[in-house]
Design a protein around this motif. Sequence first.
Motif, PDB file in Angstrom:
ATOM      1  N   LYS A  28     -12.133  -6.527 -13.622  1.00 26.56           N
ATOM      2  CA  LYS A  28     -12.844  -5.787 -14.679  1.00 26.56           C
ATOM      3  C   LYS A  28     -13.952  -4.931 -14.046  1.00 26.56           C
ATOM      4  CE  LYS A  28     -15.322  -6.474 -19.004  1.00 26.56           C
ATOM      5  NZ  LYS A  28     -16.149  -7.397 -19.762  1.00 26.56           N
ATOM      6  N   PHE A  95     -22.278  -9.331 -11.328  1.00 25.05           N
ATOM      7  CA  PHE A  95     -22.001  -9.184 -12.765  1.00 25.05           C
ATOM      8  C   PHE A  95     -20.797 -10.013 -13.204  1.00 25.05           C
ATOM      9  CE2 PHE A  95     -20.661  -7.130 -16.713  1.00 25.05           C
ATOM     10  CZ  PHE A  95     -21.877  -7.010 -17.372  1.00 25.05           C
ATOM     11  N   ALA A  98     -21.305 -14.604 -15.364  1.00 25.81           N
ATOM     12  CA  ALA A  98     -22.164 -14.568 -16.570  1.00 25.81           C
ATOM     13  C   ALA A  98     -22.926 -13.253 -16.672  1.00 25.81           C
ATOM     14  CB  ALA A  98     -23.131 -15.748 -16.568  1.00 25.81           C
ATOM     15  N   GLY A  99     -22.256 -12.179 -16.364  1.00 25.84           N
ATOM     16  CA  GLY A  99     -22.858 -10.846 -16.485  1.00 25.84           C
ATOM     17  C   GLY A  99     -24.089 -10.654 -15.611  1.00 25.84           C
ATOM     18  N   SER A 101     -26.475 -12.408 -15.422  1.00 22.98           N
ATOM     19  CA  SER A 101     -27.687 -12.718 -16.206  1.00 22.98           C
ATOM     20  C   SER A 101     -28.613 -13.637 -15.412  1.00 22.98           C
ATOM     21  CB  SER A 101     -27.312 -13.337 -17.548  1.00 22.98           C
ATOM     22  OG  SER A 101     -26.535 -14.497 -17.339  1.00 22.98           O
ATOM     23  N   GLY A 131     -26.946  -8.363 -17.189  1.00 22.63           N
ATOM     24  CA  GLY A 131     -27.190  -8.300 -18.634  1.00 22.63           C
ATOM     25  C   GLY A 131     -28.596  -8.717 -19.008  1.00 22.63           C
ATOM     26  N   ALA A 133     -32.122 -11.196 -19.107  1.00 16.56           N
ATOM     27  CA  ALA A 133     -32.494 -12.609 -19.242  1.00 16.56           C
ATOM     28  C   ALA A 133     -31.307 -13.406 -19.797  1.00 16.56           C
ATOM     29  CB  ALA A 133     -33.677 -12.728 -20.186  1.00 16.56           C
ATOM     30  N   ARG A 134     -30.957 -14.546 -19.131  1.00 20.29           N
ATOM     31  CA  ARG A 134     -29.814 -15.348 -19.612  1.00 20.29           C
ATOM     32  C   ARG A 134     -30.216 -16.002 -20.932  1.00 20.29           C
ATOM     33  NH1 ARG A 134     -27.670 -19.026 -15.287  1.00 20.29           N
ATOM     34  NH2 ARG A 134     -26.920 -17.042 -14.462  1.00 20.29           N
ATOM     35  N   ILE A 135     -29.541 -15.559 -21.963  1.00 20.33           N
ATOM     36  CA  ILE A 135     -29.957 -15.921 -23.323  1.00 20.33           C
ATOM     37  C   ILE A 135     -29.987 -17.435 -23.511  1.00 20.33           C
ATOM     38  CG2 ILE A 135     -29.327 -15.668 -25.764  1.00 20.33           C
ATOM     39  CD1 ILE A 135     -28.107 -12.838 -24.756  1.00 20.33           C
ATOM     40  N   GLN A 136     -29.010 -18.142 -22.942  1.00 17.64           N
ATOM     41  CA  GLN A 136     -28.927 -19.594 -23.132  1.00 17.64           C
ATOM     42  C   GLN A 136     -30.086 -20.341 -22.471  1.00 17.64           C
ATOM     43  OE1 GLN A 136     -26.642 -17.575 -21.901  1.00 17.64           O
ATOM     44  NE2 GLN A 136     -24.540 -18.163 -22.354  1.00 17.64           N
ATOM     45  N   LEU A 142     -37.330 -16.013 -18.895  1.00 16.84           N
ATOM     46  CA  LEU A 142     -38.535 -15.169 -18.940  1.00 16.84           C
ATOM     47  C   LEU A 142     -39.473 -15.538 -17.797  1.00 16.84           C
ATOM     48  CD1 LEU A 142     -39.249 -15.175 -22.783  1.00 16.84           C
ATOM     49  CD2 LEU A 142     -37.875 -13.572 -21.460  1.00 16.84           C
ATOM     50  N   TYR A 145     -38.342 -13.911 -14.614  1.00 20.06           N
ATOM     51  CA  TYR A 145     -38.746 -12.502 -14.467  1.00 20.06           C
ATOM     52  C   TYR A 145     -40.221 -12.386 -14.085  1.00 20.06           C
ATOM     53  CZ  TYR A 145     -34.436 -10.309 -15.948  1.00 20.06           C
ATOM     54  OH  TYR A 145     -33.148  -9.850 -15.985  1.00 20.06           O
ATOM     55  N   ALA A 170     -31.246  -4.154 -18.088  1.00 19.61           N
ATOM     56  CA  ALA A 170     -31.699  -4.019 -19.472  1.00 19.61           C
ATOM     57  C   ALA A 170     -32.871  -4.935 -19.782  1.00 19.61           C
ATOM     58  CB  ALA A 170     -30.535  -4.351 -20.407  1.00 19.61           C
ATOM     59  N   GLY A 172     -36.475  -6.586 -20.103  1.00 17.33           N
ATOM     60  CA  GLY A 172     -37.591  -6.740 -19.162  1.00 17.33           C
ATOM     61  C   GLY A 172     -37.166  -6.562 -17.713  1.00 17.33           C
TER      62      GLY A 172
HETATM   63  C1  HXC Z   1     -26.053 -14.509 -20.990  1.00 12.08           C
HETATM   64  C2  HXC Z   1     -24.708 -12.695 -20.726  1.00 12.08           C
HETATM   65  C3  HXC Z   1     -25.814 -11.822 -20.881  1.00 12.08           C
HETATM   66  C4  HXC Z   1     -27.100 -12.415 -21.081  1.00 12.08           C
HETATM   67  C5  HXC Z   1     -24.068 -10.634 -20.561  1.00 12.08           C
HETATM   68  N1  HXC Z   1     -23.665 -11.901 -20.552  1.00 12.08           N
HETATM   69  N2  HXC Z   1     -25.380 -10.557 -20.773  1.00 12.08           N
HETATM   70  N3  HXC Z   1     -24.841 -14.021 -20.771  1.00 12.08           N
HETATM   71  N4  HXC Z   1     -27.162 -13.764 -21.121  1.00 12.08           N
HETATM   72  N5  HXC Z   1     -28.196 -11.694 -21.199  1.00 12.08           N
HETATM   73  C6  HXC Z   1     -22.309 -12.397 -20.351  1.00 12.08           C
HETATM   74  C7  HXC Z   1     -21.408 -12.111 -21.516  1.00 12.08           C
HETATM   75  O1  HXC Z   1     -21.541 -13.122 -22.492  1.00 12.08           O
HETATM   76  C8  HXC Z   1     -20.054 -12.142 -20.862  1.00 12.08           C
HETATM   77  O2  HXC Z   1     -19.729 -13.482 -20.637  1.00 12.08           O
HETATM   78  C9  HXC Z   1     -20.312 -11.543 -19.500  1.00 12.08           C
HETATM   79  O3  HXC Z   1     -21.721 -11.675 -19.289  1.00 12.08           O
HETATM   80  C10 HXC Z   1     -19.981 -10.081 -19.421  1.00 12.08           C
HETATM   81  O4  HXC Z   1     -20.613  -9.413 -20.508  1.00 12.08           O
HETATM   82  P1  HXC Z   1     -19.840  -8.385 -21.466  1.00 12.08           P
HETATM   83  O5  HXC Z   1     -20.698  -8.216 -22.656  1.00 12.08           O
HETATM   84  O6  HXC Z   1     -18.447  -8.818 -21.632  1.00 12.08           O
HETATM   85  O7  HXC Z   1     -19.859  -7.077 -20.562  1.00 12.08           O
HETATM   86  P2  HXC Z   1     -19.954  -5.565 -21.012  1.00 12.08           P
HETATM   87  O8  HXC Z   1     -19.054  -5.311 -22.156  1.00 12.08           O
HETATM   88  O9  HXC Z   1     -19.735  -4.773 -19.760  1.00 12.08           O
HETATM   89  O10 HXC Z   1     -21.455  -5.360 -21.526  1.00 12.08           O
HETATM   90  C11 HXC Z   1     -22.538  -5.501 -20.611  1.00 12.08           C
HETATM   91  C12 HXC Z   1     -23.867  -5.515 -21.371  1.00 12.08           C
HETATM   92  C13 HXC Z   1     -23.806  -6.557 -22.531  1.00 12.08           C
HETATM   93  C14 HXC Z   1     -24.127  -4.127 -21.947  1.00 12.08           C
HETATM   94  C15 HXC Z   1     -24.969  -5.815 -20.366  1.00 12.08           C
HETATM   95  O11 HXC Z   1     -23.316  -7.790 -21.990  1.00 12.08           O
HETATM   96  C16 HXC Z   1     -25.123  -6.805 -23.149  1.00 12.08           C
HETATM   97  O12 HXC Z   1     -25.581  -6.027 -24.022  1.00 12.08           O
HETATM   98  N6  HXC Z   1     -25.759  -7.921 -22.773  1.00 12.08           N
HETATM   99  C17 HXC Z   1     -27.032  -8.305 -23.327  1.00 12.08           C
HETATM  100  C18 HXC Z   1     -28.103  -7.441 -22.812  1.00 12.08           C
HETATM  101  C19 HXC Z   1     -29.447  -7.894 -23.308  1.00 12.08           C
HETATM  102  O13 HXC Z   1     -29.803  -7.613 -24.439  1.00 12.08           O
HETATM  103  N7  HXC Z   1     -30.096  -8.728 -22.463  1.00 12.08           N
HETATM  104  C20 HXC Z   1     -31.299  -9.396 -22.820  1.00 12.08           C
HETATM  105  C21 HXC Z   1     -32.381  -8.430 -22.677  1.00 12.08           C
HETATM  106  S1  HXC Z   1     -33.915  -9.128 -23.077  1.00 12.08           S
HETATM  107  P3  HXC Z   1     -18.210 -14.015 -20.686  1.00 12.08           P
HETATM  108  O14 HXC Z   1     -18.352 -15.493 -20.523  1.00 12.08           O
HETATM  109  O15 HXC Z   1     -17.664 -13.602 -21.990  1.00 12.08           O
HETATM  110  O16 HXC Z   1     -17.528 -13.335 -19.528  1.00 12.08           O
HETATM  111  C22 HXC Z   1     -34.542  -9.445 -21.612  1.00 12.08           C
HETATM  112  C23 HXC Z   1     -35.919 -10.001 -21.726  1.00 12.08           C
HETATM  113  C24 HXC Z   1     -36.499 -10.173 -20.363  1.00 12.08           C
HETATM  114  O17 HXC Z   1     -33.988  -9.237 -20.607  1.00 12.08           O
HETATM  115  C25 HXC Z   1     -37.985 -10.053 -20.466  1.00 12.08           C
HETATM  116  C26 HXC Z   1     -38.613 -10.219 -19.149  1.00 12.08           C
HETATM  117  C27 HXC Z   1     -40.029  -9.748 -19.189  1.00 12.08           C
END
Ligand code: HXC
Length: 514
Positions: A28, A95, A98-99, A101, A131, A133-136, A142, A145, A170, A172
């Motif tokens: 991919k 990537f 888990a993306g 993350s 992607g 911060a790992r949401i889980q 946080l 970071y 994306a 922070g």
């Molecule tokens: C956990 C994540 C993840 C995340 C992606 N994945 N982002 N897992 N936490 N933040 C996982 C997906 O579940 C998926 O797992 C695999 O990574 C690939 O992601 P896809 O979505 O299938 O890929 P794609 O279609 O290429 O899209 C990529 C993406 C999208 C645009 C980055 O995944 C996305 O929007 N992710 C969330 C981005 C986001 O909002 N992040 C948090 C930001 S807030 P599987 O198991 O299905 O393969 C933040 C706060 C930090 O970062 C603050 C610090 C100060």
Amino acid sequence: MSLKQKTRELLKRREKVLLGGGEKAMKKQVAMGKLNARERIYALLDKDSFHEYDLFVEHEARDFDMDKKVLHGDGVIIGTGTIYGAPVCIYAQDFTVAGGSLGLMHARKITKIMDHALKMRVPLIGINDSGGARIQEGVNSLAGYGEIFFRNTLSSGVIPQLSVILGPCAGGAVYSPALTDFVFVVENISKMFITGPSVIKTVLGEEISMEDLGGAKVHSEITGNAHFYALTEQECFEQIKKLITFIPWNNTQKAKAFPPKKPKSEYKIDEIVPNNPKQPYDVRDVIKTVVDDSDFFEIQELFAANMVIGFGRLEGETVGFVANQPKVLAGVLDCDSSDKAARFVRYCDAFNIPIVVFEDMPGYLPGVDQEHAGVIRHGAKVLYAFSEANVPKITIILRKAYGGGYIAMNSRHLRADFVFAWPSAEIAVMGPEGAANIIFRKEIESADNPEEMRKLKVKEYKNKFANPYVAAAKGYIDSVINPEETRNTLVHAVKVSTNKIDNRPAKKHGIPPF
Ligand code: HXC
């Protein structure tokens, strides 16, 4: 088990982890036009120089079924290697896992290699493809970071820090690159934003693509967040390698000297700058007439193009160039070009790189837009940066040096070590037309032929001030030079400044107009 058997087991374990997120995820990644994380490291570093650490690190998250998930290397690869023999610390987010993350252990791996880079005083390169911060993992992500940002700040000005954006970066996550010295982006691959298109649609009701929001062009041309733009990952790696040759390993050293080379003969210094001060030219051609092999390595080429910055060598020694670009907006100082120049001056100062300024500009850009955008605050950064810098600083005034711009562009008054002017230099409070209209207004208005009188007064003003000799008579410039003497003059000025000591008063730190 014998050692041989144990070694076989090790190799098997390694093989499994090296699969990253598995074949499907790797495919991919390739389909998206991206290299995999390890391929990137191998493409960037010297052959066989990469040594990886923390290969067997595992995440400790338990919520949201994370205890059932195996994330090889926890989505990031860290290690050390060399570029043209120079040691570097590197991390690359994977990537396919888990993306990419960022969870607790992922962050710990990154901070481990960051600590190592700082301790060993070698450059740090971070390849971002994640992607966010790992949401889980909630607050642990946080925290991760925060630990990275703190270390970016701690290392700032001590070791070079390079960020390479090769995928999403994306939320922070963008702030680590923003805290580093140089950001590299690649067309169609790099995506940097605080809030993505879906959030923007929800909150603002606006539709925008990821590319238009924070693609490589956006950050190279509009925001100025990126310093180097490439069409392919391979081109991007070549840019990184070249940059590494121009900068030192850390702030206690000088950049490695190269064998001197003459500039290429096709660049003829007396044929570039037009006599008419209103006629534009490309200041990069002037730089190419003085640097070794005419090799000028430009930084932020697409952003605030009225200011040119970059590295070149003079008789083998790295020098940072800051030059007004008469081809764009007549080379004025505005908010963006001030930020661009000031930051680069601070970089050179932090890393012992002499600065050469080529000056030809009509001053700060007037207008409501600029005033309201904060040209006072942004313009002050240039004054601050040049005043603060105590590396060797040399200015060549090519043509116009008007008003605040004369002072700001590394004038004697901000402690330039050497200021030289070409005979074409015009040093004045403002351009002759503007000046004559103000100081001779009454005479012009009351004349029988105001237009004739205006022309006469412009000429009078020009003869008196728009030349280098008034400033030379006062010692504000050290010498009026024949343009053909420019390279020799610069080479000598840099050479005699090698042991420069010009200390500033001790303080915790200044308060620059950030
Ligand atoms: C956990 C994540 C993840 C995340 C992606 N994945 N982002 N897992 N936490 N933040 C996982 C997906 O579940 C998926 O797992 C695999 O990574 C690939 O992601 P896809 O979505 O299938 O890929 P794609 O279609 O290429 O899209 C990529 C993406 C999208 C645009 C980055 O995944 C996305 O929007 N992710 C969330 C981005 C986001 O909002 N992040 C948090 C930001 S807030 P599987 O198991 O299905 O393969 C933040 C706060 C930090 O970062 C603050 C610090 C100060």
